[in-house]
Design a protein around this motif. Structure first.
Motif, PDB file in Angstrom:
ATOM      1  N   LEU A 100       5.978  -5.973  -5.590  1.00  0.00           N
ATOM      2  CA  LEU A 100       4.912  -6.269  -6.413  1.00  0.00           C
ATOM      3  C   LEU A 100       3.906  -5.318  -6.905  1.00  0.00           C
ATOM      4  CD1 LEU A 100       3.888  -9.794  -4.799  1.00  0.00           C
ATOM      5  CD2 LEU A 100       5.139  -9.547  -7.013  1.00  0.00           C
ATOM      6  N   ILE A 101       3.631  -4.169  -5.998  1.00  0.00           N
ATOM      7  CA  ILE A 101       3.007  -3.209  -5.959  1.00  0.00           C
ATOM      8  C   ILE A 101       3.580  -2.184  -7.012  1.00  0.00           C
ATOM      9  CG2 ILE A 101       2.045  -0.900  -5.113  1.00  0.00           C
ATOM     10  CD1 ILE A 101       1.376  -2.440  -2.517  1.00  0.00           C
ATOM     11  N   ARG A 102       4.956  -2.138  -6.951  1.00  0.00           N
ATOM     12  CA  ARG A 102       5.767  -1.194  -7.899  1.00  0.00           C
ATOM     13  C   ARG A 102       5.521  -1.793  -9.104  1.00  0.00           C
ATOM     14  NH1 ARG A 102      11.527   0.097  -6.195  1.00  0.00           N
ATOM     15  NH2 ARG A 102      11.230   1.196  -7.925  1.00  0.00           N
ATOM     16  N   ILE A 103       5.931  -3.065  -9.208  1.00  0.00           N
ATOM     17  CA  ILE A 103       5.755  -3.897 -10.679  1.00  0.00           C
ATOM     18  C   ILE A 103       4.392  -3.639 -11.277  1.00  0.00           C
ATOM     19  CG2 ILE A 103       5.597  -6.322 -11.771  1.00  0.00           C
ATOM     20  CD1 ILE A 103       7.513  -6.991  -9.828  1.00  0.00           C
ATOM     21  N   LEU A 104       3.272  -3.716 -10.404  1.00  0.00           N
ATOM     22  CA  LEU A 104       2.089  -3.525 -11.200  1.00  0.00           C
ATOM     23  C   LEU A 104       1.770  -2.136 -11.551  1.00  0.00           C
ATOM     24  CD1 LEU A 104      -0.023  -5.761  -8.643  1.00  0.00           C
ATOM     25  CD2 LEU A 104       0.328  -6.225 -11.141  1.00  0.00           C
ATOM     26  N   GLU A 105       2.476  -1.114 -10.870  1.00  0.00           N
ATOM     27  CA  GLU A 105       2.307   0.227 -11.150  1.00  0.00           C
ATOM     28  C   GLU A 105       3.129   0.544 -12.428  1.00  0.00           C
ATOM     29  OE1 GLU A 105       3.018   2.204  -7.175  1.00  0.00           O
ATOM     30  OE2 GLU A 105       0.829   2.011  -6.850  1.00  0.00           O
ATOM     31  N   GLU A 106       4.132  -0.164 -12.961  1.00  0.00           N
ATOM     32  CA  GLU A 106       4.981   0.248 -13.953  1.00  0.00           C
ATOM     33  C   GLU A 106       3.951   0.590 -15.206  1.00  0.00           C
ATOM     34  OE1 GLU A 106       7.874  -2.859 -14.491  1.00  0.00           O
ATOM     35  OE2 GLU A 106       8.822  -2.224 -12.960  1.00  0.00           O
ATOM     36  N   LYS A 107       2.924   0.139 -15.192  1.00  0.00           N
ATOM     37  CA  LYS A 107       1.955   0.168 -16.492  1.00  0.00           C
ATOM     38  C   LYS A 107       0.530   0.938 -15.980  1.00  0.00           C
ATOM     39  CE  LYS A 107       3.431  -3.579 -19.148  1.00  0.00           C
ATOM     40  NZ  LYS A 107       3.281  -4.818 -20.145  1.00  0.00           N
ATOM     41  N   LYS A 130      -0.545 -14.153 -11.460  1.00  0.00           N
ATOM     42  CA  LYS A 130       0.312 -15.243 -11.099  1.00  0.00           C
ATOM     43  C   LYS A 130       1.715 -15.367 -12.005  1.00  0.00           C
ATOM     44  CE  LYS A 130      -3.738 -18.341 -10.955  1.00  0.00           C
ATOM     45  NZ  LYS A 130      -4.339 -19.524 -11.530  1.00  0.00           N
ATOM     46  N   LYS A 131       1.415 -14.955 -13.322  1.00  0.00           N
ATOM     47  CA  LYS A 131       2.655 -14.875 -14.032  1.00  0.00           C
ATOM     48  C   LYS A 131       3.697 -13.882 -13.522  1.00  0.00           C
ATOM     49  CE  LYS A 131       4.453 -13.953 -18.819  1.00  0.00           C
ATOM     50  NZ  LYS A 131       3.807 -13.813 -20.003  1.00  0.00           N
ATOM     51  N   ILE A 132       3.073 -12.813 -12.849  1.00  0.00           N
ATOM     52  CA  ILE A 132       4.136 -11.459 -12.522  1.00  0.00           C
ATOM     53  C   ILE A 132       4.545 -12.145 -11.100  1.00  0.00           C
ATOM     54  CG2 ILE A 132       3.889  -9.227 -11.405  1.00  0.00           C
ATOM     55  CD1 ILE A 132       1.797  -8.734 -13.209  1.00  0.00           C
ATOM     56  N   ILE A 133       3.975 -12.900 -10.372  1.00  0.00           N
ATOM     57  CA  ILE A 133       4.422 -13.474  -9.172  1.00  0.00           C
ATOM     58  C   ILE A 133       5.455 -14.596  -9.361  1.00  0.00           C
ATOM     59  CG2 ILE A 133       3.987 -14.694  -7.110  1.00  0.00           C
ATOM     60  CD1 ILE A 133       1.156 -13.109  -6.932  1.00  0.00           C
ATOM     61  N   ASN A 134       5.068 -15.250 -10.455  1.00  0.00           N
ATOM     62  CA  ASN A 134       6.101 -16.355 -10.714  1.00  0.00           C
ATOM     63  C   ASN A 134       7.572 -15.854 -11.148  1.00  0.00           C
ATOM     64  OD1 ASN A 134       4.991 -18.684 -10.007  1.00  0.00           O
ATOM     65  ND2 ASN A 134       3.481 -18.745 -11.693  1.00  0.00           N
ATOM     66  N   ILE A 135       7.470 -14.842 -12.039  1.00  0.00           N
ATOM     67  CA  ILE A 135       8.581 -14.131 -12.495  1.00  0.00           C
ATOM     68  C   ILE A 135       9.409 -13.378 -11.368  1.00  0.00           C
ATOM     69  CG2 ILE A 135       9.370 -12.334 -13.964  1.00  0.00           C
ATOM     70  CD1 ILE A 135       7.167 -13.028 -15.891  1.00  0.00           C
ATOM     71  N   TYR A 136       8.426 -12.924 -10.551  1.00  0.00           N
ATOM     72  CA  TYR A 136       9.178 -12.310  -9.398  1.00  0.00           C
ATOM     73  C   TYR A 136      10.110 -13.191  -8.655  1.00  0.00           C
ATOM     74  CZ  TYR A 136       9.675  -9.655  -4.726  1.00  0.00           C
ATOM     75  OH  TYR A 136      10.200  -9.261  -3.697  1.00  0.00           O
ATOM     76  N   LEU A 137       9.381 -14.264  -8.241  1.00  0.00           N
ATOM     77  CA  LEU A 137      10.146 -15.374  -7.310  1.00  0.00           C
ATOM     78  C   LEU A 137      11.257 -15.883  -8.050  1.00  0.00           C
ATOM     79  CD1 LEU A 137       6.708 -17.101  -5.939  1.00  0.00           C
ATOM     80  CD2 LEU A 137       8.514 -15.516  -4.527  1.00  0.00           C
ATOM     81  N   THR A 138      11.097 -16.258  -9.380  1.00  0.00           N
ATOM     82  CA  THR A 138      12.233 -16.750 -10.110  1.00  0.00           C
ATOM     83  C   THR A 138      13.306 -15.970 -10.174  1.00  0.00           C
ATOM     84  OG1 THR A 138      10.560 -17.946 -11.483  1.00  0.00           O
ATOM     85  CG2 THR A 138      12.856 -17.804 -12.177  1.00  0.00           C
TER      86      THR A 138
END
Length: 50
Positions: A18-25, A37-45
């Protein structure tokens, strides 16, 4: 069900992902609760799609 050490490793891996996803931008300095919440939901899916 895994051992406690395996569960700890899984939690740490998820946090790292999740940290890496947030650091992409790097230009984006903050996120709203809804964006997180949207990032976490996409990650889980997508984590289930292997």
């Amino acid at each position: 069900m895994g051992t406690e050490a395996e569960r700890q490793d899984t939690r740490k891996a998820m946090a790292y992902d999740l940290i890496r996803i947030l650091e992409e931008k790097p230009e984006k300095e903050s996120y709203t609760a809804e964006e997180i919440k949207k990032i976490i939901n996409i990650y889980l899916t997508t984590a289930d799609q292997k």
